[in-house]
Scaffold this active site. Structure first.
Site, PDB file in Angstrom:
ATOM      1  N   ASP A  33      38.981  39.370  38.315  1.00 45.35           N
ATOM      2  CA  ASP A  33      38.485  38.117  38.900  1.00 45.35           C
ATOM      3  C   ASP A  33      37.321  37.527  38.116  1.00 45.35           C
ATOM      4  O   ASP A  33      36.282  37.163  38.692  1.00 45.35           O
ATOM      5  CB  ASP A  33      38.046  38.339  40.353  1.00 45.35           C
ATOM      6  CG  ASP A  33      39.104  39.012  41.209  1.00 45.35           C
ATOM      7  OD1 ASP A  33      40.293  38.820  40.925  1.00 45.35           O
ATOM      8  OD2 ASP A  33      38.737  39.708  42.168  1.00 45.35           O
ATOM      9  N   GLU A 204      47.357  33.039  44.631  1.00 51.22           N
ATOM     10  CA  GLU A 204      45.938  33.324  44.798  1.00 51.22           C
ATOM     11  C   GLU A 204      45.163  32.856  43.568  1.00 51.22           C
ATOM     12  O   GLU A 204      45.734  32.358  42.610  1.00 51.22           O
ATOM     13  CB  GLU A 204      45.703  34.825  45.029  1.00 51.22           C
ATOM     14  CG  GLU A 204      46.078  35.712  43.842  1.00 51.22           C
ATOM     15  CD  GLU A 204      45.809  37.182  44.103  1.00 51.22           C
ATOM     16  OE1 GLU A 204      45.570  37.566  45.268  1.00 51.22           O
ATOM     17  OE2 GLU A 204      45.849  37.971  43.133  1.00 51.22           O
TER      18      GLU A 204
END
Length: 268
Positions: A33, A204
């Site tokens: 991330d 996502e």
């Protein structure tokens, strides 16, 4: 688990500082991330953060991309409040009206609500300044959201996109009424193509890209724990950002496994 190697690829022109050579990976571990910005100054710095696990959120800065491997680091954020003290995921820091804000998701301690919720902390004039807790971005205790990001639309202002869990993991968007406050949100992308459903159906990790007056949104599809994790693209057509019809999804991923590299999405 959200721990992985961070590779960096050039998708748009960067500052002159990017002329310095670099080699992948920038992080051999704890690189999931990732979020990075370059802030001009004398000197200018690259700032990089990612999901770190149990150690809070770590911010690293360097004047070069290669220098991020060994750059100056600090704990950007940690929180012992039981309702939001666990599993800090997908941090991003954004400048809004001259102040930097940190967006992230977190869970409560064991035995409490185990859903991830979105939160925001307020910083200062530089990403390197200290942050203080500002508020919860999520819609409520029954909702679950991760991967929040700020998007600017020409003539329409700021919005906030995130991963929402509505029957299936999808991409949602809402007006950003204040750095810590969302308006009514709606779903703009859910899994529909086969490459979004390899091992499980999900979208996502939204993130904006800009070119002139065009706004694009990358997102990740299929579960992050298999080799088919891929990067998709939404293109805004100028309509209401809250309406799904204002976004065109590319029928094929823009980045997928190849040449010995795999799981080419947000979390990897």
């Amino acid at each position: 688990m959200r721990y992985s190697t961070l590779f960096f690829c050039l998708t748009a022109p960067l500052s002159p500082a990017s002329a310095n050579t670099f080699t992948n990976p920038l992080r051999k571990s704890n690189g999931a991330d990732p979020h990075m910005v370059y802030v001009k100054g004398d000197p200018g710095y690259y700032y990089l953060t990612s999901t770190e696990g149990a150690n809070g959120l770590i911010l690293t800065r360097s004047q070069t991309l290669e220098g991020l491997k060994t750059g100056e680091s600090k704990v950007m954020w940690n929180d012992k409040t039981p309702s939001r003290s666990k599993a800090f995921w997908a941090p991003e820091f954004h400048e809004i009206d001259g102040t930097w804000y940190l967006y992230y998701s977190a869970q409560a301690e064991s035995g409490q609500d185990q859903k991830h919720h979105l939160y925001v902390a307020k910083g200062g004039e530089s990403p390197w300044d200290n942050y203080t807790f500002l508020g919860q971005m999520s819609q409520g205790e029954d909702s679950e959201e991760t991967d929040g990001t700020v998007i600017n639309f020409p003539g329409r202002g700021r919005y906030f996109a995130f991963c929402c869990n509505e029957k299936t993991q999808s991409i949602c968007i809402a007006p950003l009424l204040a750095p810590e406050k969302l308006g009514a949100w709606s779903i703009i992308s859910s899994p529909e193509y086969d490459w979004e459903k390899n091992g499980g159906a999900l979208n996502e990790g939204p993130h904006p890209l800009y070119h002139e007056d065009m706004v694009y949104m990358t997102f990740s599809a299929s579960p992050c724990n298999n080799a088919n994790y891929a990067l998709g693209l939404l293109t805004w057509n100028g309509g209401d950002p809250l309406e799904e019809k204002s976004w065109k999804k590319s029928p094929e991923p823009v980045l997928r496994q190849a040449n010995g590299n795999y799981a080419t999405g947000h979390n990897r």
